[in-house]
Design a protein around this motif. Structure first.
Motif, PDB file in Angstrom:
ATOM      1  N   TRP A 292      27.180  22.220  35.789  1.00  0.00           N
ATOM      2  CA  TRP A 292      26.527  20.985  35.345  1.00  0.00           C
ATOM      3  C   TRP A 292      27.202  19.771  35.976  1.00  0.00           C
ATOM      4  O   TRP A 292      26.530  18.834  36.411  1.00  0.00           O
ATOM      5  N   GLN A 293      28.527  19.809  36.028  1.00  0.00           N
ATOM      6  CA  GLN A 293      29.268  18.707  36.642  1.00  0.00           C
ATOM      7  C   GLN A 293      28.934  18.594  38.126  1.00  0.00           C
ATOM      8  O   GLN A 293      28.791  17.481  38.660  1.00  0.00           O
ATOM      9  N   ALA A 294      28.777  19.712  38.809  1.00  0.00           N
ATOM     10  CA  ALA A 294      28.419  19.677  40.225  1.00  0.00           C
ATOM     11  C   ALA A 294      27.053  19.030  40.429  1.00  0.00           C
ATOM     12  O   ALA A 294      26.845  18.273  41.381  1.00  0.00           O
ATOM     13  N   LEU A 295      26.128  19.314  39.537  1.00  0.00           N
ATOM     14  CA  LEU A 295      24.803  18.709  39.629  1.00  0.00           C
ATOM     15  C   LEU A 295      24.849  17.200  39.384  1.00  0.00           C
ATOM     16  O   LEU A 295      24.251  16.414  40.128  1.00  0.00           O
ATOM     17  N   THR A 296      25.549  16.792  38.343  1.00  0.00           N
ATOM     18  CA  THR A 296      25.609  15.360  38.048  1.00  0.00           C
ATOM     19  C   THR A 296      26.379  14.606  39.133  1.00  0.00           C
ATOM     20  O   THR A 296      26.015  13.484  39.488  1.00  0.00           O
ATOM     21  N   ASP A 297      27.424  15.226  39.675  1.00  0.00           N
ATOM     22  CA  ASP A 297      28.166  14.582  40.772  1.00  0.00           C
ATOM     23  C   ASP A 297      27.261  14.393  41.993  1.00  0.00           C
ATOM     24  O   ASP A 297      27.299  13.348  42.659  1.00  0.00           O
ATOM     25  N   THR A 298      26.452  15.416  42.284  1.00  0.00           N
ATOM     26  CA  THR A 298      25.533  15.316  43.418  1.00  0.00           C
ATOM     27  C   THR A 298      24.510  14.205  43.187  1.00  0.00           C
ATOM     28  O   THR A 298      24.230  13.398  44.088  1.00  0.00           O
ATOM     29  N   ALA A 299      23.940  14.162  41.982  1.00  0.00           N
ATOM     30  CA  ALA A 299      22.945  13.131  41.676  1.00  0.00           C
ATOM     31  C   ALA A 299      23.565  11.737  41.703  1.00  0.00           C
ATOM     32  O   ALA A 299      22.926  10.769  42.109  1.00  0.00           O
ATOM     33  N   ARG A 300      24.823  11.641  41.318  1.00  0.00           N
ATOM     34  CA  ARG A 300      25.493  10.340  41.251  1.00  0.00           C
ATOM     35  C   ARG A 300      25.921   9.853  42.630  1.00  0.00           C
ATOM     36  O   ARG A 300      25.768   8.678  42.967  1.00  0.00           O
ATOM     37  N   ARG A 301      26.444  10.774  43.457  1.00  0.00           N
ATOM     38  CA  ARG A 301      27.043  10.367  44.737  1.00  0.00           C
ATOM     39  C   ARG A 301      26.034  10.254  45.869  1.00  0.00           C
ATOM     40  O   ARG A 301      26.116   9.342  46.687  1.00  0.00           O
ATOM     41  N   CYS A 302      25.085  11.190  45.924  1.00  0.00           N
ATOM     42  CA  CYS A 302      24.159  11.147  47.059  1.00  0.00           C
ATOM     43  C   CYS A 302      22.719  11.336  46.640  1.00  0.00           C
ATOM     44  O   CYS A 302      21.865  11.681  47.463  1.00  0.00           O
ATOM     45  N   GLY A 303      22.423  11.110  45.366  1.00  0.00           N
ATOM     46  CA  GLY A 303      21.059  11.210  44.869  1.00  0.00           C
ATOM     47  C   GLY A 303      20.638   9.916  44.193  1.00  0.00           C
ATOM     48  O   GLY A 303      21.252   8.860  44.362  1.00  0.00           O
ATOM     49  N   SER A 304      19.579  10.009  43.390  1.00  0.00           N
ATOM     50  CA  SER A 304      19.020   8.828  42.736  1.00  0.00           C
ATOM     51  C   SER A 304      19.609   8.569  41.363  1.00  0.00           C
ATOM     52  O   SER A 304      19.196   7.635  40.685  1.00  0.00           O
TER      53      SER A 304
END
Length: 441
Positions: A292-304
């Motif tokens: 879950w943390q990997a998903l939120t980090d991805t959305a935060r750093r290089c997503g919307s």
């Protein structure tokens, strides 16, 4: 809020005979405020309309699961989230944290916010309309309706952008986009639909739901299929109410539905103007804190800054930076998420099974993990008992635990064939499941 409309003299509508006795037990569907006591502790079901979460809301759910529950988030076939293993004194913190984060806009309506939506709408260039405005408007209308409070926690809305992915999920009220300025309203499994203006579609969906409530007052009907005659019997009344609300409406034959839902492709999904979205699956719908943390980090750093949970127990990360998409997808794969169609876990699902459910006859999640092999052509769903909670729709391999072993069959729509009774033999079971799934070409 919509004006109240008196029901016509033809109501009430009787329940379907096969469902009448079950309705008498009342609706015990869990929510965030009404917890269900399972064998592994209390369970909270958090409604997430359209599966849309901000990263801040996702962080709150992860923290609550870690501090109050079993540390995992469990995705449902409606794109909602369940927290399991909760202690008896967690209620006040759940309510306060979810309310502050926007996950609980109305305590009175929290169990009725069951809305599935095309998860790639507006992202990949497919579909006839971006249905996100519908999603926001319908949720606002539901939370403002005193009548809608009477809906059961099982009643389902579907918002389909025209690609046909969520229209096949058996919703009670479905809106489907069409090119131009129109939309289609379907009630239950009715073969007929109502053509309406797209800009009034959310209002029309609420009118249909309120008509359902008036159709069986005091009956305890949970869903449209519980009414004798199903959606067809409500169409004339819904048309009357739509016209009274000055919504242009025409009854017409419904479009041919695809044989199964077009689930989002896994991996990097490209759209117009080089837009990039990441789409991943979650093995057995159970996602740990690190994933879950990997998903939120991805959305935060290089997503919307947004996640979209899918009804197929997957997660979509919109707005990914194209320059970092491949690297971000690889990171998600490294923590055990499904990033491609040839993963052994693609299409594998299961109910909670033992030890979480007292009715289950087996640890079906453990059995599913033990038999995972080459990717199959058909999805497979493991159930610990004949209730088959959370099973998919369309065409799939059905594996059900029995007192003597398992039964394996292939489901195609309403038909079930090739049933085999497999004794309590892991090797025989694995061979039967692999044969039923076929080989991915």
């Amino acid at each position: 809020m919509l004006a109240a409309m008196p029901p016509p003299a033809t109501l009430p509508v009787p329940l379907s005979p096969g469902n009448a006795s079950a309705r008498a037990r009342g609706d015990a569907c869990p929510g965030a405020l009404r917890l269900h006591q399972a064998d592994d502790g209390a369970l909270a079901r958090v409604r997430v309309p359209g599966g849309v979460l901000t990263v801040a809301q996702a962080d709150v759910l992860r923290e609550l699961a870690g501090r109050l529950g079993d540390g995992e988030l469990h995705l449902t076939s409606r794109g909602n989230v369940q927290l399991r293993g909760l202690g008896p004194d967690c209620g006040s913190e759940l309510v306060s944290r979810m309310g502050a984060s926007g996950l609980l806009p109305s305590e009175r309506h929290e169990r009725i916010r069951n809305v599935v939506a095309s998860p790639l709408s507006g992202l990949d260039g497919r579909g006839d309309r971006d249905i996100r405005p519908w999603l926001s408007a319908l949720d606002d209308l539901l939370c403002a309706s005193d009548t809608a409070v009477g809906l059961s926690g099982r009643f389902l809305f579907a918002l389909d952008d025209g690609r046909g992915d969520v229209d096949v999920l058996g919703a009670d009220v479905a809106l489907t986009a069409r090119s131009g300025e129109d939309a289609l309203l379907r009630i239950g499994s009715s073969e007929s639909v109502v053509r309406i203006p797209a800009n009034r579609a959310p209002e029309a969906a609420l009118i249909a739901a309120e008509a359902f409530l008036d159709a069986a007052p005091g009956s305890g009907a949970w869903r449209v299929t519980d009414l004798s005659g199903g959606g067809e019997i409500l169409l004339d009344e819904v048309l009357r109410r739509l016209r009274q609300a000055k919504i242009r409406s025409t009854r017409t034959a419904g479009p041919v539905r695809p044989p199964d839902s077009a689930t989002p492709a896994l991996g990097v999904v490209t759209g117009p103007q080089d837009a990039v979205t990441l789409s991943v699956g979650v093995p057995l719908g159970r996602i740990g804190a690190a994933q879950w943390q990997a998903l939120t980090d991805t959305a935060r750093r290089c997503g919307s800054g947004e996640l979209r949970l899918t009804p197929w127990r997957g997660v979509v990360v919109p707005g990914t930076d194209p320059a970092h998409a491949a690297e971000a997808l690889a990171r998600l794969g490294s923590v055990g998420l499904i990033i491609g169609p040839r993963s052994p876990w693609t299409g594998v699902g299961a109910c909670i099974g033992r030890p979480g459910c007292a009715k289950s006859l087996a640890d079906v999640r453990g059995e599913a993990a033990a038999t995972v092999g080459a990717a199959g052509a058909l999805p497979v769903y493991w159930s610990g008992c004949e209730r088959r909670c959370g099973h998919p729709r369309g065409e799939w391999v059905d594996v059900v635990a029995t007192p003597d072993g398992h039964q394996v069959s292939v489901v195609r729509g309403e038909e079930r064939g090739g049933a085999q009774s497999i004794p309590d033999s892991p090797a025989a079971l694995a061979a039967a499941v692999a044969a039923a799934r076929g080989t991915l070409s």
